[in-house]
Design an enzyme around this catalytic site. Structure first.
Site, PDB file in Angstrom:
ATOM      1  N   MET A 283      38.970  13.868  11.362  1.00 37.81           N
ATOM      2  CA  MET A 283      38.566  15.098  10.678  1.00 37.81           C
ATOM      3  C   MET A 283      39.719  16.089  10.689  1.00 37.81           C
ATOM      4  O   MET A 283      40.439  16.202  11.684  1.00 37.81           O
ATOM      5  CB  MET A 283      37.349  15.723  11.367  1.00 37.81           C
ATOM      6  CG  MET A 283      36.179  14.780  11.548  1.00 37.81           C
ATOM      7  SD  MET A 283      34.761  15.638  12.269  1.00 37.81           S
ATOM      8  CE  MET A 283      33.756  14.239  12.787  1.00 37.81           C
TER       9      MET A 283
ATOM     10  N   ASP B 158      36.442   8.551  13.966  1.00 41.58           N
ATOM     11  CA  ASP B 158      36.235   9.652  13.028  1.00 41.58           C
ATOM     12  C   ASP B 158      37.460  10.557  12.994  1.00 41.58           C
ATOM     13  O   ASP B 158      37.804  11.195  13.991  1.00 41.58           O
ATOM     14  CB  ASP B 158      35.011  10.470  13.441  1.00 41.58           C
ATOM     15  CG  ASP B 158      33.709   9.732  13.173  1.00 41.58           C
ATOM     16  OD1 ASP B 158      33.509   9.304  12.026  1.00 41.58           O
ATOM     17  OD2 ASP B 158      32.910   9.573  14.111  1.00 41.58           O
TER      18      ASP B 158
ATOM     19  N   HIS C 219      34.452   2.655  15.804  1.00 42.98           N
ATOM     20  CA  HIS C 219      34.467   3.622  14.707  1.00 42.98           C
ATOM     21  C   HIS C 219      35.248   4.867  15.127  1.00 42.98           C
ATOM     22  O   HIS C 219      34.942   5.485  16.147  1.00 42.98           O
ATOM     23  CB  HIS C 219      33.025   3.999  14.347  1.00 42.98           C
ATOM     24  CG  HIS C 219      32.900   4.788  13.086  1.00 42.98           C
ATOM     25  ND1 HIS C 219      32.927   4.214  11.828  1.00 42.98           N
ATOM     26  CD2 HIS C 219      32.731   6.125  12.887  1.00 42.98           C
ATOM     27  CE1 HIS C 219      32.765   5.144  10.911  1.00 42.98           C
ATOM     28  NE2 HIS C 219      32.662   6.327  11.527  1.00 42.98           N
TER      29      HIS C 219
ATOM     30  N   ASP D 208      25.968   6.024   8.822  1.00 40.70           N
ATOM     31  CA  ASP D 208      26.611   6.795   9.879  1.00 40.70           C
ATOM     32  C   ASP D 208      25.917   8.144   9.988  1.00 40.70           C
ATOM     33  O   ASP D 208      25.884   8.904   9.017  1.00 40.70           O
ATOM     34  CB  ASP D 208      28.093   6.979   9.533  1.00 40.70           C
ATOM     35  CG  ASP D 208      28.853   7.764  10.583  1.00 40.70           C
ATOM     36  OD1 ASP D 208      28.263   8.117  11.626  1.00 40.70           O
ATOM     37  OD2 ASP D 208      30.058   8.033  10.354  1.00 40.70           O
TER      38      ASP D 208
ATOM     39  N   SER E 145      30.860   4.944  17.839  1.00 39.96           N
ATOM     40  CA  SER E 145      31.742   6.015  17.398  1.00 39.96           C
ATOM     41  C   SER E 145      32.362   6.720  18.584  1.00 39.96           C
ATOM     42  O   SER E 145      31.656   7.292  19.424  1.00 39.96           O
ATOM     43  CB  SER E 145      30.967   7.033  16.559  1.00 39.96           C
ATOM     44  OG  SER E 145      31.764   8.165  16.303  1.00 39.96           O
TER      45      SER E 145
ATOM     46  N   HIS F 183      37.207   6.259   9.757  1.00 42.50           N
ATOM     47  CA  HIS F 183      36.451   7.034   8.764  1.00 42.50           C
ATOM     48  C   HIS F 183      37.187   8.353   8.558  1.00 42.50           C
ATOM     49  O   HIS F 183      37.180   9.220   9.432  1.00 42.50           O
ATOM     50  CB  HIS F 183      35.023   7.249   9.282  1.00 42.50           C
ATOM     51  CG  HIS F 183      34.181   8.100   8.399  1.00 42.50           C
ATOM     52  ND1 HIS F 183      32.977   8.637   8.825  1.00 42.50           N
ATOM     53  CD2 HIS F 183      34.339   8.522   7.122  1.00 42.50           C
ATOM     54  CE1 HIS F 183      32.446   9.340   7.845  1.00 42.50           C
ATOM     55  NE2 HIS F 183      33.269   9.297   6.811  1.00 42.50           N
TER      56      HIS F 183
ATOM     57  N   MET G  13      26.436   8.324   4.273  1.00 42.88           N
ATOM     58  CA  MET G  13      26.287   9.276   5.369  1.00 42.88           C
ATOM     59  C   MET G  13      24.816   9.668   5.486  1.00 42.88           C
ATOM     60  O   MET G  13      24.194  10.079   4.503  1.00 42.88           O
ATOM     61  CB  MET G  13      27.135  10.514   5.130  1.00 42.88           C
ATOM     62  CG  MET G  13      28.640  10.290   5.252  1.00 42.88           C
ATOM     63  SD  MET G  13      29.162   9.718   6.893  1.00 42.88           S
ATOM     64  CE  MET G  13      28.632  11.087   7.933  1.00 42.88           C
TER      65      MET G  13
ATOM     66  N   MET H 187      37.521  11.773   7.194  1.00 44.34           N
ATOM     67  CA  MET H 187      36.851  12.955   6.639  1.00 44.34           C
ATOM     68  C   MET H 187      37.919  14.022   6.459  1.00 44.34           C
ATOM     69  O   MET H 187      37.982  15.023   7.178  1.00 44.34           O
ATOM     70  CB  MET H 187      35.727  13.399   7.574  1.00 44.34           C
ATOM     71  CG  MET H 187      34.541  12.449   7.559  1.00 44.34           C
ATOM     72  SD  MET H 187      33.351  12.750   8.885  1.00 44.34           S
ATOM     73  CE  MET H 187      34.064  11.721  10.172  1.00 44.34           C
TER      74      MET H 187
END
Length: 228
Positions: free
Chosen positions: A35, A33, A31, A173, A8, A64, A135, A66
């Protein structure tokens, strides 16, 4: 299937993302993330950074999301170069339609569940997905401690995948490290997101290899794998 390790970049040096991507070139995926400071209380990066990363590395990107309103934004991440896009079911208005749109654009479709979200209500959606993300921390920040209470949920999810005979990847994760990855693999996970366990290591590439070896060893002994 052999275990897959997805470092990540949330734990990487954001000022050196291209170099940090190269440091884990033996990884299966990178990965990413995303957000938005609405769905989760943190703000990271968006489409322009994903576009730049896709040009800077040959490692496929596992995004991913979020974020709120993934129905609107997720397809843009496929266009930006992501090979897999994960949306949160808690934020999606029409998860089946969204999964089909992601697939139609050429990426793998994945759905994520927060720790308090049960898997059972979404059993009928599983055939629409390429991966399911459980998660193992509350989404929003890296470096959190692994939640052992998620292990039974991972097991139940693996059982549902087997029940329907699906070739569905099961990703975990949050808090994945040398001390937790074997428990995750034993419970049924086969794709592992690792942040600080990789980027906090002296040799990130070696950390990826070591984590994969641990996961493969645990999987070989796991009852769910022996049944197939």
């Amino acid at each position: 299937m052999a275990a897959q390790i997805n470092p990540s970049i949330l734990s990487a040096d954001f000022a050196r993302l291209a170099d940090e991507a190269k440091a884990v070139e033996g990884a299966d995926w990178l990965h990413v993330d995303v957000m938005d400071n609405h769905f989760v209380p943190n703000l990271t990066l968006g489409v322009p950074v994903v576009e730049s990363l896709a040009r800077a590395t040959d490692t496929p990107l596992d995004c991913h999301l979020m974020i709120e309103n993934p129905d609107r934004w997720a397809p843009q991440y496929v266009e930006a170069g992501a090979s897999s896009v994960t949306f949160h079911v808690e934020a999606a208005a029409a998860p089946v339609r969204l999964a089909r749109e992601i697939r139609a654009k050429g990426a793998r479709a994945s759905m994520a569940l927060k720790p308090a979200t049960p898997i059972e209500p979404y059993e009928d959606l599983l055939p629409e997905l390429d991966m399911l993300l459980i998660m193992t921390v509350e989404p929003g920040f890296g470096g959190q401690a692994f939640l052992d209470i998620m292990l039974p949920k991972i097991r139940r999810t693996r059982e549902l995948i087997g029940k329907h005979g699906l070739q569905l990847w099961l990703q975990v994760d949050g808090g994945v490290s040398a001390s937790t990855i074997e428990r995750c693999a034993d419970a049924g996970a086969d794709v592992f997101v690792a942040g600080s366990a990789v980027y906090g290591a002296t040799d990130p590439a070696e950390a990826v290899r070591a984590l994969r070896a641990q996961a493969d060893s645990a999987t070989a002994k796991a009852s769910w794998a022996c049944d197939h």
